[in-house]
Design an enzyme around this catalytic site. Sequence first.
Site, PDB file in Angstrom:
ATOM      1  CE  LYS A 174     -38.299  -1.147 -25.783  1.00  0.00           C
ATOM      2  NZ  LYS A 174     -38.964  -2.057 -24.836  1.00  0.00           N
TER       3      LYS A 174
ATOM      4  CE  LYS B  52     -41.370  -4.193 -27.163  1.00  0.00           C
ATOM      5  NZ  LYS B  52     -42.061  -3.449 -26.092  1.00  0.00           N
TER       6      LYS B  52
ATOM      7  NE  ARG C 262     -47.402   3.422 -24.701  1.00  0.00           N
ATOM      8  CZ  ARG C 262     -46.183   3.476 -24.186  1.00  0.00           C
ATOM      9  NH1 ARG C 262     -46.030   3.654 -22.884  1.00  0.00           N
ATOM     10  NH2 ARG C 262     -45.113   3.348 -24.940  1.00  0.00           N
ATOM     11  CG  ASN C 263     -47.947  -1.641 -28.452  1.00  0.00           C
ATOM     12  OD1 ASN C 263     -48.212  -1.013 -29.466  1.00  0.00           O
ATOM     13  ND2 ASN C 263     -46.888  -1.353 -27.700  1.00  0.00           N
TER      14      ASN C 263
END
Length: 348
Positions: free
Chosen positions: A111, A199, A269-270
């Site tokens: 991604k 996203k 993680r984000n």
Amino acid sequence: MNGKTIGIIGGGAWGTAMAHILASGGHDVQMWALEEEVVSAVNYEHENTKYLKGIPLSLKLHATADIKQAASDKDFLILSSPSLYLARTVAQIVDIPSIVNGSTCIGVLTKGFIPTDSGAKLILDVLETVLPFAYHKNLVYISGPSHAEEVAQGKLTGLIAASENPKNSIRFRELMKVPGLMVFSSLDVVGVQICAAAKNIIAVIFGCLDAIAEQSNMFGDNTESLLLAAGLNEIQTLGFAMGATHAETFTSIAGVGDLEVTCRSKYGRNRRFGRDIILQNILDPFSDLENLIARISEIGYLPEGAVACKYVQEISRKLNIKLPICSGLYRILNKEIKPLDFLIELLR
């Protein structure tokens, strides 16, 4: 379509989870990992102790440090290396005969965006210039709300397999018809890729908001839903500006589904990076966004949204579209504004 030979390029959490569930489903899977310790742990401990600790892996999954071995003579090849390194990784396998003649069907899990001399590009656009011409408009992009930890545990997960070649989309859909996965086909390769990349940006801001909400009464669940809706709107705006073809992509699991799980899941993680910005002052050692990206390994995990926001800022300026949340993360990471000040500015 059981019993196919599959190569997985990339031994991170997501690549390992996909390799495990496909091997568990009856396929012959070989995974390439850059790190020797990952290869050894997968082969002898049947666990990826570096990236997917605590989850036992299928005995039918084999790892190798030889990328050409993993990619050669496979029915299917799945690419899952990080976007920062994907193009140079794929360049190592383009001379393999089964790749040269296009007999291996290739899917992509990665991604994000890939930088080029002419600006940031979508992943499939770049890969089509690296791989032999046989893969032009034939690659399959696979995405959806799919945290690696839950996929590896066999918890039911839905994915989208998008390709300009509907036959290849169906081939991957059938390949991945294994316990724990539901796969749907799509022709909207641009829209699905945009959803997957953008996203992560929204999720970093969501993490900031989530952490601030724990420290004050200013924000709550209502605010988080407001941010999610506004974020989805920005993803759709970016998607259509870049050539997305189907509005339903953004209301599908590729869009709202992936956005929601990325923002709210404990595995994200984000989201974690956004929380760490507030709770751990994780940005303090870095002078600006460029410095952060250059030293991103020091974070200890890869927040893809930090890299993606640089490219989305570049793309939005080029296309002359307004994306306040994406632009806001760029300003935060570039040390131009504090997260709380940005959120107050955005939500009032």
